[in-house]
Write a protein that holds these residues in place. Structure first.
Motif, short mmCIF file in Angstrom:
data_model
loop_
_atom_site.label_atom_id
_atom_site.label_comp_id
_atom_site.label_asym_id
_atom_site.label_seq_id
_atom_site.Cartn_x
_atom_site.Cartn_y
_atom_site.Cartn_z
N VAL A 50 -9.89 -1.90 0.86
CA VAL A 50 -10.17 -2.17 2.28
C VAL A 50 -9.04 -1.63 3.15
CG1 VAL A 50 -10.42 -3.99 4.01
CG2 VAL A 50 -11.62 -4.19 1.82
N ASP A 51 -7.80 -1.81 2.70
CA ASP A 51 -6.64 -1.36 3.47
C ASP A 51 -6.60 0.15 3.65
OD1 ASP A 51 -5.78 -3.93 3.85
OD2 ASP A 51 -4.30 -3.91 2.25
N PHE A 52 -7.17 0.90 2.71
CA PHE A 52 -7.22 2.35 2.85
C PHE A 52 -8.15 2.79 3.98
CE2 PHE A 52 -5.84 2.73 -1.75
CZ PHE A 52 -4.63 3.35 -1.45
N THR A 53 -9.05 1.91 4.41
CA THR A 53 -10.05 2.27 5.42
C THR A 53 -9.72 1.75 6.81
OG1 THR A 53 -11.40 0.29 5.00
CG2 THR A 53 -11.83 2.23 3.62
N VAL A 54 -8.63 0.98 6.93
CA VAL A 54 -8.26 0.42 8.24
C VAL A 54 -6.84 0.82 8.61
CG1 VAL A 54 -9.82 -1.54 8.03
CG2 VAL A 54 -7.48 -1.75 7.20
N ASP A 55 -6.53 0.74 9.88
CA ASP A 55 -5.18 1.08 10.35
C ASP A 55 -4.22 -0.09 10.18
OD1 ASP A 55 -5.86 3.70 11.09
OD2 ASP A 55 -6.70 2.99 12.99
N ASN A 56 -4.68 -1.29 10.52
CA ASN A 56 -3.83 -2.48 10.40
C ASN A 56 -4.09 -3.17 9.07
OD1 ASN A 56 -2.66 -2.17 12.96
ND2 ASN A 56 -4.44 -3.13 13.93
N LYS A 57 -3.19 -2.95 8.12
CA LYS A 57 -3.36 -3.50 6.77
C LYS A 57 -2.81 -4.93 6.74
CE LYS A 57 -2.82 1.13 4.80
NZ LYS A 57 -3.02 1.80 6.09
N LEU A 58 -3.50 -5.83 7.42
CA LEU A 58 -3.01 -7.19 7.59
C LEU A 58 -3.58 -8.13 6.54
CD1 LEU A 58 -3.26 -7.53 11.49
CD2 LEU A 58 -1.24 -6.93 10.14
N ILE A 59 -2.77 -9.12 6.20
CA ILE A 59 -3.22 -10.21 5.34
C ILE A 59 -2.61 -11.50 5.89
CG2 ILE A 59 -1.30 -9.90 3.69
CD1 ILE A 59 -3.30 -10.79 1.48
N SER A 60 -3.40 -12.55 5.95
CA SER A 60 -2.90 -13.81 6.51
C SER A 60 -1.88 -14.45 5.57
CB SER A 60 -4.08 -14.78 6.73
OG SER A 60 -4.62 -15.17 5.48
N LEU A 101 -7.78 8.86 1.84
CA LEU A 101 -9.17 8.94 1.40
C LEU A 101 -9.24 9.28 -0.09
CD1 LEU A 101 -12.19 8.93 2.06
CD2 LEU A 101 -11.99 11.35 2.70
N LEU A 102 -8.38 10.20 -0.52
CA LEU A 102 -8.34 10.57 -1.94
C LEU A 102 -7.95 9.38 -2.81
CD1 LEU A 102 -8.46 12.71 -4.19
CD2 LEU A 102 -6.07 13.26 -3.68
N LEU A 103 -6.92 8.64 -2.38
CA LEU A 103 -6.49 7.46 -3.12
C LEU A 103 -7.60 6.41 -3.17
CD1 LEU A 103 -2.82 7.06 -1.79
CD2 LEU A 103 -3.50 7.67 -4.12
N PHE A 104 -8.32 6.27 -2.07
CA PHE A 104 -9.44 5.33 -2.02
C PHE A 104 -10.48 5.68 -3.09
CE2 PHE A 104 -13.75 4.36 -0.65
CZ PHE A 104 -13.68 2.99 -0.40
N VAL A 105 -10.84 6.96 -3.17
CA VAL A 105 -11.86 7.41 -4.13
C VAL A 105 -11.38 7.20 -5.56
CG1 VAL A 105 -13.13 9.42 -4.99
CG2 VAL A 105 -12.88 9.05 -2.52
N VAL A 106 -10.10 7.59 -5.83
CA VAL A 106 -9.55 7.47 -7.19
C VAL A 106 -9.49 6.01 -7.62
CG1 VAL A 106 -7.47 7.77 -8.59
CG2 VAL A 106 -8.23 9.62 -7.09
N ARG A 146 7.34 -8.77 9.60
CA ARG A 146 6.60 -9.25 8.43
C ARG A 146 5.85 -8.09 7.78
NH1 ARG A 146 5.99 -13.49 12.37
NH2 ARG A 146 7.13 -15.34 11.69
N VAL A 147 6.62 -7.12 7.33
CA VAL A 147 6.05 -5.94 6.68
C VAL A 147 6.41 -5.99 5.20
CG1 VAL A 147 6.00 -3.42 6.58
CG2 VAL A 147 6.24 -4.58 8.79
N ILE A 148 5.41 -6.08 4.33
CA ILE A 148 5.61 -6.15 2.89
C ILE A 148 5.45 -4.74 2.32
CG2 ILE A 148 4.79 -7.12 0.71
CD1 ILE A 148 3.71 -9.51 2.29
N ASN A 149 6.52 -4.21 1.75
CA ASN A 149 6.49 -2.85 1.22
C ASN A 149 5.86 -2.85 -0.17
OD1 ASN A 149 6.85 -0.17 0.78
ND2 ASN A 149 9.09 -0.21 0.73
N HIS A 150 4.56 -3.12 -0.18
CA HIS A 150 3.82 -3.17 -1.44
C HIS A 150 2.35 -3.01 -1.12
CE1 HIS A 150 3.42 -3.82 -5.68
NE2 HIS A 150 4.63 -4.34 -5.82
N PHE A 151 1.50 -2.85 -2.16
CA PHE A 151 0.07 -2.74 -1.92
C PHE A 151 -0.64 -4.07 -2.14
CE2 PHE A 151 0.83 -1.36 -6.31
CZ PHE A 151 -0.08 -2.12 -7.03
N PHE A 152 0.10 -5.10 -2.55
CA PHE A 152 -0.45 -6.46 -2.63
C PHE A 152 0.71 -7.44 -2.42
CE2 PHE A 152 1.06 -5.76 -6.91
CZ PHE A 152 1.46 -7.00 -7.38
#
Length: 308
Positions: free
Chosen positions: A84-94, A25-30, A173-179
């Motif tokens: 968006v990923d900070f607010t959901v549990d499954n940080k999925l991208i197609s 939540l803190l990271l989301f706000v920052v 298929r887990v990408i160790n990155h934020f994008f």
């Protein structure tokens, strides 16, 4: 064939920054604050130059408007999805979404490299050919140079997106990155080869170093011209017009060189992920600050708009 078809339909999970719910939540706000400040600061520059008759006639500010517009889209290519990923549990991208993000992130990044080279050329003309500066660096030429920067950046990104779309994924298929970064995607591919690695490495060298060489050539001539100026005061004044551009060049090239100009076997994902925050999120905010902090003309124009 099956593996290829599965890869085309794959969804990836972006690991981002695993932490407690409170820290998320803190990271989301920052990061939301960073994003809003970046967009607002760059829009402020565009608005100030557009509304001020004197500034919009000066080549440097015409280019700065294009640059600010670029920075808005550059940070938008990664941060909204991360928020968006900070607010959901499954940080999925197609799969298609991932390839699209890779294309636009690198297209905008490459465009920024060409913009920095163009801004170096502008400083070269202003210092080395001051009497011909306004007759050569016309609004038309500035817009043409900006257009070619966009074309070169977006065309270059295709050369990276094509090999990205040919990667196959057999395991998690887990990408160790934020994008979706090409290097992070390459690290989980099951058909990564030495040729793929070498192609990426060579491509990064060519694009980054070519644009850096263009910028460096401008500064070689600038330094030579400044060194021949008669007084220390005139040398300082001439050099001060380049400080903002040099600051942006050194910070941006420094971080992307650390990330991309080395073999992928030497990548350390955790460290690179934090460095990526700097060039993908922090620098787009620093750039408008750097260009306006010491700029009296922009300060005066802002004051006139506020007091109008």
């Amino acid at each position: 064939m099956n593996t290829g078809n599965e890869s085309q339909m794959a969804e990836f999970m972006l690991l981002g920054f695993p932490s407690s719910r409170e820290l998320q939540l803190l990271l989301f706000v920052v990061l939301l604050g960073f994003y809003l400040l970046t967009v607002s600061a760059n829009l402020l520059i565009i608005g100030t130059v557009t509304l001020n008759l004197n500034l919009r006639k000066i080549p440097m500010y015409i280019i700065l408007c294009h640059f600010s517009f670029l920075e808005i889209w550059y940070i938008t290519s990664t941060v909204p999805k991360m928020l968006v990923d900070f607010t959901v549990d499954n940080k999925l991208i197609s799969y298609k979404g991932c390839i699209t993000q890779i294309y636009f992130f690198f297209a905008l990044g490459f465009t920024e490299l060409f913009f920095l080279a163009m801004m170096g050329y502008d400083r070269y003309m202003a210092i080395c050919h001051p009497l011909r500066y306004n007759s050569i660096m016309t609004r038309k030429l500035c817009n043409q140079l900006a257009m070619w920067s966009w074309i070169c950046g977006f065309s270059s990104s295709f050369l990276l997106t094509i090999p990205s779309s040919r990667l196959l994924f057999c395991g998690p298929r887990v990408i160790n990155h934020f994008f979706c970064d090409f290097v992070a995607l390459l690290s989980i591919s099951c058909n990564k080869t030495f040729a793929t690695d070498a192609l990426w490495y060579a491509f990064a060298w060519i694009i980054i170093l070519y644009s850096f060489l263009l910028t460096t050539l401008s500064y070689v001539h600038i330094i030579k011209t400044i060194s021949h100026l008669p007084s220390l005061l005139s040398r300082r004044k001439a050099f001060s017009t380049c400080v903002s551009h040099l600051t942006v060049v050194l910070t941006f090239y420094g971080t992307i060189t650390f990330i991309y100009i080395r073999p992928t076997t030497q990548y350390t994902i955790q460290m690179d992920k934090f460095v990526s925050v700097f060039y993908a999120i922090v620098i787009p905010l620093l750039n408008p600050i750097v260009y306006t902090l010491r700029n009296r003309e922009v300060h005066d124009a802002l004051r006139k708009i506020i007091t109008y």
